[in-house]
Write a protein that holds these residues in place. Structure first.
Motif, PDB file in Angstrom:
ATOM      1  N   UNK A  10       5.075  -4.258   2.230  1.00  0.00           N
ATOM      2  CA  UNK A  10       6.231  -5.091   1.865  1.00  0.00           C
ATOM      3  C   UNK A  10       7.228  -5.052   3.021  1.00  0.00           C
ATOM      4  N   UNK A  11       8.237  -5.865   2.967  1.00  0.00           N
ATOM      5  CA  UNK A  11       9.214  -5.966   4.052  1.00  0.00           C
ATOM      6  C   UNK A  11       9.936  -4.639   4.279  1.00  0.00           C
ATOM      7  N   UNK A  12      10.324  -3.951   3.205  1.00  0.00           N
ATOM      8  CA  UNK A  12      11.070  -2.701   3.333  1.00  0.00           C
ATOM      9  C   UNK A  12      10.221  -1.606   3.986  1.00  0.00           C
ATOM     10  N   UNK A  13       8.986  -1.455   3.541  1.00  0.00           N
ATOM     11  CA  UNK A  13       8.108  -0.420   4.112  1.00  0.00           C
ATOM     12  C   UNK A  13       7.755  -0.738   5.564  1.00  0.00           C
ATOM     13  N   UNK A  14       7.539  -2.037   5.842  1.00  0.00           N
ATOM     14  CA  UNK A  14       7.252  -2.450   7.212  1.00  0.00           C
ATOM     15  C   UNK A  14       8.430  -2.110   8.121  1.00  0.00           C
ATOM     16  N   UNK A  15       9.665  -2.400   7.672  1.00  0.00           N
ATOM     17  CA  UNK A  15      10.857  -2.106   8.476  1.00  0.00           C
ATOM     18  C   UNK A  15      10.982  -0.608   8.713  1.00  0.00           C
ATOM     19  N   UNK A  16      10.692   0.195   7.707  1.00  0.00           N
ATOM     20  CA  UNK A  16      10.772   1.645   7.833  1.00  0.00           C
ATOM     21  C   UNK A  16       9.746   2.158   8.842  1.00  0.00           C
ATOM     22  N   UNK A  17       8.521   1.706   8.719  1.00  0.00           N
ATOM     23  CA  UNK A  17       7.460   2.128   9.639  1.00  0.00           C
ATOM     24  C   UNK A  17       7.772   1.665  11.055  1.00  0.00           C
ATOM     25  N   UNK A  18       8.263   0.422  11.172  1.00  0.00           N
ATOM     26  CA  UNK A  18       8.585  -0.112  12.492  1.00  0.00           C
ATOM     27  C   UNK A  18       9.700   0.701  13.146  1.00  0.00           C
ATOM     28  N   UNK A  19      10.746   1.061  12.405  1.00  0.00           N
ATOM     29  CA  UNK A  19      11.832   1.841  13.001  1.00  0.00           C
ATOM     30  C   UNK A  19      11.349   3.242  13.376  1.00  0.00           C
ATOM     31  N   UNK A  20      10.498   3.857  12.537  1.00  0.00           N
ATOM     32  CA  UNK A  20       9.932   5.166  12.881  1.00  0.00           C
ATOM     33  C   UNK A  20       9.087   5.074  14.151  1.00  0.00           C
ATOM     34  N   UNK A  21       8.281   4.013  14.242  1.00  0.00           N
ATOM     35  CA  UNK A  21       7.439   3.816  15.412  1.00  0.00           C
ATOM     36  C   UNK A  21       8.285   3.583  16.656  1.00  0.00           C
ATOM     37  N   UNK A  57       0.818  -1.215   0.000  1.00  0.00           N
ATOM     38  CA  UNK A  57       0.000   0.000   0.000  1.00  0.00           C
ATOM     39  C   UNK A  57       0.851   1.263   0.000  1.00  0.00           C
ATOM     40  N   UNK A  58       2.042   1.180   0.598  1.00  0.00           N
ATOM     41  CA  UNK A  58       2.868   2.376   0.737  1.00  0.00           C
ATOM     42  C   UNK A  58       3.687   2.666  -0.524  1.00  0.00           C
ATOM     43  N   UNK A  59       4.505   1.706  -0.932  1.00  0.00           N
ATOM     44  CA  UNK A  59       5.388   1.957  -2.088  1.00  0.00           C
ATOM     45  C   UNK A  59       4.744   1.572  -3.416  1.00  0.00           C
ATOM     46  N   UNK A  60       3.755   0.690  -3.378  1.00  0.00           N
ATOM     47  CA  UNK A  60       3.028   0.215  -4.560  1.00  0.00           C
ATOM     48  C   UNK A  60       3.952  -0.428  -5.601  1.00  0.00           C
ATOM     49  N   UNK A  61       5.092  -0.986  -5.110  1.00  0.00           N
ATOM     50  CA  UNK A  61       6.050  -1.640  -6.005  1.00  0.00           C
ATOM     51  C   UNK A  61       6.236  -3.101  -5.603  1.00  0.00           C
TER      52      UNK A  61
END
Length: 161
Positions: free
Chosen positions: A29-40, A4-8
Motif C-alpha cells: 500500500x502507499x503507506x508501507x511503500x513510503x515507509x520502506x522507501x524512506x528506510x531504504x 503484504x506488509x500491513x495486510x490492511x
C-alpha cells in the motif's frame, strides 16, 4: 488485493526484485511503500556517506619538498629525489609501463668490451695474488698467462697465437 506488509490497506504498488537470480514480488500500500522507501533511502545515504568518508585519505606529501602526488599528476615533474621514495608505490606502474622494467641496469656503450676486460683483468689479478700467497705456483702461472693475454687484447696486440 491487500498489502503484504500491513495486510490492511489495498495494494497500490507492485514490483518484482531480482537478487542473484531469485525473484521476489512485493505488493504494498502507499503507506508501507513510503515507509520502506524512506528506510531504504536512509540506508543508502548512510552507506554512501560512510563510504565517502572512508575514501578520503590524507594526501601524501614529500617531507623534503612538499610535493604531492596530485602535483606530479598535473605537471609530470617530481620536486626532489625524496619524492621517488615517498611515491614509490604510485610511480612503479608508470615506470614499468614506460621502460618495461623497474630495475636500473645502466647503459652499455661502445666500450663495453673494454669495460668487461678491465673487470676480468682485476678479478684475475686478485686470483693471482691469492694463489701466490697460498704458494699455488702452477695456478699462478696459468693466471699470469691469462692476464698477459687480456693486456695484449686491450692494447691492440690481438691474441697470443
Amino acid at each position: 488485493m491487500l498489502c503484504q506488509k500491513c495486510k490492511i490497506n489495498p495494494v497500490v504498488i507492485s514490483y518484482v526484485e531480482n537478487v542473484n537470480g531469485n525473484k521476489t514480488e512485493f505488493h504494498l500500500c502507499a503507506a508501507c511503500y513510503a515507509l520502506i522507501k524512506s528506510d531504504l533511502n536512509n540506508k543508502i545515504q548512510n552507506d554512501f556517506l560512510s563510504g565517502a568518508f572512508r575514501a578520503i585519505k590524507p594526501r601524501k606529501a614529500c617531507p623534503v619538498c612538499g610535493t604531492t602526488y596530485a602535483d606530479y599528476e598535473k605537471t609530470g615533474l617530481l620536486g626532489c629525489a625524496g619524492c621517488y621514495d615517498v611515491f614509490k608505490e604510485e610511480l612503479l606502474p608508470s615506470i614499468r609501463r614506460m621502460q618495461g622494467r623497474v630495475e636500473h641496469v645502466g647503459k652499455v656503450g661502445s666500450n663495453a668490451d673494454t669495460h668487461g676486460l678491465h673487470r676480468q683483468l682485476t678479478y684475475l689479478q686478485e686470483q693471482l695474488e691469492e694463489a701466490l700467497r697460498e704458494k699455488r705456483f702452477i695456478e699462478a702461472n696459468r693466471l699470469n698467462r691469462k692476464i698477459n693475454e687480456i693486456k695484449k687484447t686491450m692494447h691492440g696486440g690481438g691474441s697470443n697465437e
